[in-house]
Design a protein around this motif. Sequence first.
Motif, PDB file in Angstrom:
ATOM      1  N   ASN A 138       6.113 -16.312  11.537  1.00  0.00           N
ATOM      2  CA  ASN A 138       7.094 -15.607  10.913  1.00  0.00           C
ATOM      3  C   ASN A 138       7.071 -15.087   9.884  1.00  0.00           C
ATOM      4  O   ASN A 138       7.156 -13.854   9.371  1.00  0.00           O
ATOM      5  N   GLU A 139       6.592 -15.964   8.939  1.00  0.00           N
ATOM      6  CA  GLU A 139       5.960 -15.758   7.496  1.00  0.00           C
ATOM      7  C   GLU A 139       4.762 -14.713   7.329  1.00  0.00           C
ATOM      8  O   GLU A 139       4.992 -13.734   6.607  1.00  0.00           O
ATOM      9  N   ILE A 140       3.741 -14.936   8.391  1.00  0.00           N
ATOM     10  CA  ILE A 140       2.601 -13.918   8.481  1.00  0.00           C
ATOM     11  C   ILE A 140       3.086 -12.687   8.833  1.00  0.00           C
ATOM     12  O   ILE A 140       2.777 -11.558   8.334  1.00  0.00           O
ATOM     13  N   PHE A 141       3.876 -12.426   9.997  1.00  0.00           N
ATOM     14  CA  PHE A 141       4.267 -11.319  10.619  1.00  0.00           C
ATOM     15  C   PHE A 141       5.436 -10.537   9.584  1.00  0.00           C
ATOM     16  O   PHE A 141       4.971  -9.190   9.485  1.00  0.00           O
ATOM     17  N   SER A 142       6.066 -11.308   8.730  1.00  0.00           N
ATOM     18  CA  SER A 142       6.951 -10.604   7.596  1.00  0.00           C
ATOM     19  C   SER A 142       6.166  -9.905   6.549  1.00  0.00           C
ATOM     20  O   SER A 142       6.214  -9.055   6.138  1.00  0.00           O
ATOM     21  N   SER A 143       4.991 -10.858   6.172  1.00  0.00           N
ATOM     22  CA  SER A 143       4.434 -10.324   4.982  1.00  0.00           C
ATOM     23  C   SER A 143       3.505  -9.210   5.271  1.00  0.00           C
ATOM     24  O   SER A 143       3.311  -8.337   4.501  1.00  0.00           O
ATOM     25  N   VAL A 144       2.887  -9.076   6.471  1.00  0.00           N
ATOM     26  CA  VAL A 144       2.236  -8.017   6.965  1.00  0.00           C
ATOM     27  C   VAL A 144       2.743  -6.778   7.105  1.00  0.00           C
ATOM     28  O   VAL A 144       2.628  -5.742   6.567  1.00  0.00           O
ATOM     29  N   ASN A 145       4.074  -6.852   7.509  1.00  0.00           N
ATOM     30  CA  ASN A 145       5.126  -5.763   7.762  1.00  0.00           C
ATOM     31  C   ASN A 145       5.643  -5.206   6.290  1.00  0.00           C
ATOM     32  O   ASN A 145       5.496  -4.032   6.019  1.00  0.00           O
ATOM     33  N   LYS A 146       5.769  -6.356   5.462  1.00  0.00           N
ATOM     34  CA  LYS A 146       6.154  -5.772   4.015  1.00  0.00           C
ATOM     35  C   LYS A 146       5.182  -4.884   3.364  1.00  0.00           C
ATOM     36  O   LYS A 146       5.378  -4.250   2.568  1.00  0.00           O
ATOM     37  N   TYR A 147       3.728  -5.466   3.601  1.00  0.00           N
ATOM     38  CA  TYR A 147       2.646  -4.829   2.905  1.00  0.00           C
ATOM     39  C   TYR A 147       2.478  -3.482   3.361  1.00  0.00           C
ATOM     40  O   TYR A 147       2.416  -2.438   2.834  1.00  0.00           O
ATOM     41  N   PHE A 148       2.909  -3.129   4.787  1.00  0.00           N
ATOM     42  CA  PHE A 148       2.478  -1.805   5.356  1.00  0.00           C
ATOM     43  C   PHE A 148       3.764  -0.920   4.728  1.00  0.00           C
ATOM     44  O   PHE A 148       3.599   0.297   4.626  1.00  0.00           O
ATOM     45  N   HIS A 149       5.017  -1.396   4.808  1.00  0.00           N
ATOM     46  CA  HIS A 149       6.138  -0.678   4.155  1.00  0.00           C
ATOM     47  C   HIS A 149       5.703  -0.322   2.853  1.00  0.00           C
ATOM     48  O   HIS A 149       5.947   0.863   2.435  1.00  0.00           O
ATOM     49  N   SER A 150       5.353  -1.286   2.129  1.00  0.00           N
ATOM     50  CA  SER A 150       5.033  -0.946   0.534  1.00  0.00           C
ATOM     51  C   SER A 150       3.835   0.091   0.490  1.00  0.00           C
ATOM     52  O   SER A 150       3.821   1.126  -0.446  1.00  0.00           O
ATOM     53  N   ARG A 151       2.816  -0.088   1.364  1.00  0.00           N
ATOM     54  CA  ARG A 151       1.796   0.782   1.440  1.00  0.00           C
ATOM     55  C   ARG A 151       2.006   2.295   1.699  1.00  0.00           C
ATOM     56  O   ARG A 151       1.722   3.049   1.029  1.00  0.00           O
ATOM     57  N   ARG A 152       3.037   2.413   2.787  1.00  0.00           N
ATOM     58  CA  ARG A 152       3.379   3.696   3.150  1.00  0.00           C
ATOM     59  C   ARG A 152       4.086   4.450   2.039  1.00  0.00           C
ATOM     60  O   ARG A 152       4.106   5.534   1.775  1.00  0.00           O
ATOM     61  N   ALA A 153       5.008   3.670   1.256  1.00  0.00           N
ATOM     62  CA  ALA A 153       5.731   4.412   0.068  1.00  0.00           C
ATOM     63  C   ALA A 153       4.820   4.574  -0.940  1.00  0.00           C
ATOM     64  O   ALA A 153       5.097   5.687  -1.603  1.00  0.00           O
ATOM     65  N   LEU A 154       3.754   3.740  -1.204  1.00  0.00           N
ATOM     66  CA  LEU A 154       2.876   4.218  -2.475  1.00  0.00           C
ATOM     67  C   LEU A 154       1.992   5.257  -1.898  1.00  0.00           C
ATOM     68  O   LEU A 154       1.415   6.204  -2.896  1.00  0.00           O
ATOM     69  N   ASP A 155       1.570   5.562  -0.632  1.00  0.00           N
ATOM     70  CA  ASP A 155       0.749   6.715  -0.167  1.00  0.00           C
ATOM     71  C   ASP A 155       1.588   8.044  -0.448  1.00  0.00           C
ATOM     72  O   ASP A 155       0.945   9.106  -0.559  1.00  0.00           O
TER      73      ASP A 155
END
Length: 422
Positions: free
Chosen positions: A336-353
Amino acid sequence: MYKYLLALLCIAIPGKLLSQDLNQDNKVLELTYTEAVGILLDQSLPLLSSHYQVEASEGELLQAKAWNNPHFNWNQDLYSAERNEYFNQRNQRLIQLDIMFSISGKHTRGVKLAKIGVEQNQLLYENTKRSLVFELGLKFHQLMMLQKRNELYNIVFTQFKTLIDAYEIQYKVGAIPGSELIRLKSELLTLQNSIVSNQNETEKEMSEIRTLLNLRPEVYIKTKETIVPLPEASQLNFGDLISFAEENRPDYLARLKEISYQEMNLKLQKSKSIPDLMLGYQPHDKGSNYVRPYSGLVFEMDVPIFNRNQGNIASSEANVNRVKTEAEQALVSLQNEIFSSVNKYFHSRRALDNYNLEFLKELEELNNSALQNYNNKNISILQYLDMQRTYINTMSEYLGLQSEILQRVIDIEFTTGYQLYN
């Protein structure tokens, strides 16, 4: 009325708000994140403490390997009532050598248990290192963002201060109304509060980083930015990251090692139900036996009637079940930690793009032209202030996202054990 307000505002606004109050003895240390990690691994006191724990467990292993010492017994006459003599060993003396033998594998299993203990502490050392690097990564990039935000505030502050200085001259000759100057100074005071808050947060993060790196309080840390290629979706396959974490995360491996430890301890407790064997040899007994002098063999052991170590065996069996359950829970938590950390990364990545270079360039040009348009009376003071606020808020959010995306990368490294940040 305006004169009194202007006087109060002039007193409230400092002349050198953004200057860093550093003594001449203070040392400015410029660091990239990679360099900071190097200092951490070299100088961290918690990491050194964890290393000593490994050495302590290695000492326990050395002790576990040692065999029991032989026991020497000397017995002699203290007082003879017949002869009224003290300490006369000619009447009676006895020499005996004893040694305890651990049978049923107790010694071997004790050594194996100690070896597992060393391996556990080595994993805990690696986990301490992992946790410290993670904490440093979050704080370092937070500090970098705060220092960049301070530079942003410095630009806007200088622009406001230059404008106010010029308008004060115009106000004195009656070229502009006092209300407009007061609005500018009021906005500057609001900016001042943001600057002070940012500086206090900067000091807090820097203090905690100095503690992590074991640096003196007078050291001022200046973060240096490095280009970090952000991982793509192809590098963040969920199944691959799970498998890698199961094989490399020290905290999870320590959970599995705890199962081995408790299983070996259960074997040890079962072997302790069989008593140790004491063998002894009496090479000389002068006067206390039927043959004088007497040589004999001694055999001793406990009779396992009441105490068969049954309580410790039951406790060890329960501990085995407990650590197996905890390992299952740790695996679920890891996934669950890995799933959450990867999802949070893509959320932030989309916002930064969303903050593309063209947009940022237009925002910068808008900010640069705002002052000129205001001076030329092309825009009102409300429009000018609105543009300044938009510039500050947008750039501040952009800097925050830049910091957050790097923190998300470090979070993935922490949860998977896979290095993405070079």
